[in-house]
Scaffold this motif. Structure first.
Motif, short mmCIF file in Angstrom:
data_model
loop_
_atom_site.label_atom_id
_atom_site.label_comp_id
_atom_site.label_asym_id
_atom_site.label_seq_id
_atom_site.Cartn_x
_atom_site.Cartn_y
_atom_site.Cartn_z
N ILE A 254 0.82 -1.21 0.00
CA ILE A 254 0.00 0.00 0.00
C ILE A 254 0.85 1.26 0.00
O ILE A 254 0.46 2.28 -0.60
N TYR A 257 1.95 1.85 -3.56
CA TYR A 257 0.77 2.28 -4.30
C TYR A 257 0.50 3.76 -4.05
O TYR A 257 0.30 4.55 -5.00
N LEU A 296 -7.76 -2.28 -2.06
CA LEU A 296 -6.60 -1.79 -1.30
C LEU A 296 -6.51 -2.56 0.01
O LEU A 296 -6.56 -1.99 1.10
N TYR A 302 -5.73 -7.44 -3.40
CA TYR A 302 -5.35 -6.37 -4.30
C TYR A 302 -5.98 -6.72 -5.65
O TYR A 302 -6.62 -7.75 -5.79
#
Length: 473
Positions: A254, A257, A296, A302
């Protein structure tokens, strides 16, 4: 009221940017001030959905205003035939300068190259995804490697094209970012962002998939099992318990991302500043969206593909100072099939009768048309290829979601030639917004199921798709 001067249209789209990773959508995991500026100075759509949660099919729908069974891109393995009519061609013929810069992902070469654009410069290589660093582009058919980080390069190229445009014509620019698509490689500028914080895990992070269709448990997109070394950038520490390892992997995933999202937000700020500095902001429609949603860590996942909310929902925010009042939020249901008709409406051009969406212009002006849709049709075709997600279609209304996993590739490119037992799911979104409790077999919902199936079949017929139900009653 329509303006005498036709507006410019700047359509900015990222790849896999979930609405809940944007602070204007009350996202709790990051801050996106420049994206928020579009929402604050315009309108935010809280019920914008894609009709097929996968990259190429969504892009084909946005261009054509048609569902995938009609535009020919049902899976990632079907290229977009540029000989068909689409919105860029219509705008170009109607007097707009048209540009396409960034991620195309609809095939390369011959009939798959962009059409309808006066200028195009699109990412190639890596199955059409392009690379994060030192990306290769095809500029009008000529390959070229650019120095730098892909999000910065796409913005540089977009601003360069805007500087070179004919200022006497309105423009339509599709600025398509690669980020934050897997494998989430941040720029050097944001490489250490979030190093000193722990990103909160979603409430459904430890979903056990009980009381759901088999498809949920069988999907191979789990944070704990399916992220690779390329995704994580380093080996998982050996001393961790399984639960600790899952949390460690989530933080690795995360944060990268969100670092990619930070670059997008910065570069959107550059584009907004350009519009201000050149004095064209008031007559430019600015749209920010993503080609679909993304998990998320929600449900421990994912990726996307499923009809569940985090995958189905698209961010969609629009600013147009000459017509759209600032600070609006709408719950009116919109779809990516509506984008092309909306562009044509603002351009003062006729909307072809074979487009299947509707212009969102009344909604952008704060209206909720009395005859507007109250449900939407969804279909995912790529049976068990990539992440083992079963093919399915379904209906979402404001309160309910009905999903039918027909679980058959039907011999299409990009599907597994193997069938699975069909299953239904029904979620009461009012009482179960996290979609954890399938009530399809609950006798209390028998009448709801019948009504929703009738509506599902009506919408299938309306969009000219076919049903594949073994149990149609």
């Amino acid at each position: 009221m329509k303006n005498a001067t036709r507006p410019n249209i700047l359509f900015i789209m990222s790849d896999d940017h979930a609405a809940h990773a944007m602070s204007c959508y009350s996202g709790r995991i990051n801050h996106t001030p420049n994206i928020d500026r579009i929402a604050e100075e315009g309108i935010r759509f809280d019920n914008c959905f894609c009709t097929n949660s996968i990259c190429a099919p969504s892009r084909a729908t946005i261009l054509t205003g048609k569902y995938n069974h009609l535009n020919g891109v049902r899976t990632l393995y079907e290229g977009f035939d540029g000989r068909q009519d689409h919105v860029a061609k219509m705008l170009q013929t109607g007097g707009y300068q048209t540009g396409m810069i960034g991620k195309w992902h609809l095939g390369q070469g011959g009939i798959y190259d962009p059409t309808g654009f006066d200028y195009w410069n699109v990412l190639i290589g890596n199955w059409g995804q392009g690379e994060y660093h030192q990306p290769t582009f095809s500029e009008m058919g000529e390959d070229r490697v650019y120095d730098g980080y892909v999000t910065d390069v796409i913005t540089d190229l977009s601003i360069d094209w805007l500087n070179r445009r004919n200022a006497d014509q309105p423009f339509f620019l599709m600025c398509h970012h690669k980020a934050p698509h897997r494998p989430w490689e941040p720029s050097a500028k944001y490489a250490t962002l979030y190093d000193d914080v722990m990103i909160p895990e979603p409430d459904t992070f430890h979903d056990d998939y009980v009381n759901r269709a088999t498809a949920a448990a069988e999907a191979t997109m789990r944070v704990d099992h399916d992220l690779t070394l390329i995704d994580l950038k380093e080996e998982t520490p050996e001393h961790l318990t399984p639960e600790q390892a899952k949390s460690w992997k989530y933080q690795r995933y995360i944060k990268d991302y969100l670092r990619c999202v930070a670059s997008i937000d910065e570069n959107i700020g550059r584009l907004l500043d350009y519009l201000d500095d050149t004095g064209i902001a008031d007559n430019t429609i600015v749209i920010y969206t993503s080609d679909q949603g993304f998990f998320l860590g929600d449900h421990g996942w994912y990726d996307k593909r499923f009809m569940y909310e985090e995958s189905l929902r698209m961010p969609f925010i629009v600013r147009y100072p000459q017509e759209i009042k600032p600070g609006q939020v709408t719950e009116t249901m919109s779809l990516n099939v509506d984008f092309a008709p909306t562009f044509l409406d603002f351009a003062g051009l006729p909307i072809p009768s074979n487009m299947q969406g509707y212009s969102l212009r009344p909604v952008l002006n704060g209206e909720h048309p009395p005859d507007w849709r109250t449900g939407m049709y969804y279909r995912y075709w790529m049976h068990r290829i990539d992440h083992n997600v079963y093919s399915h279609y379904g209906l979402r209304t404001y309160r309910y979601k009905l999903i039918y996993y027909y679980a058959d590739g039907l011999g299409l490119p990009g599907t597994l030639d193997e069938t699975n037992q069909p299953e239904w799911e029904l979620f009461d979104l009012e009482h179960d917004p996290a979609e954890l409790n399938n009530v399809y077999a609950n006798p209390d919902y028998a009448e709801v199921v019948k009504t929703l199936k009738d509506e599902l079949h009506r919408l299938q017929a309306e969009v000219m798709d076919e049903r594949y139900e073994l149990d149609v009653n």
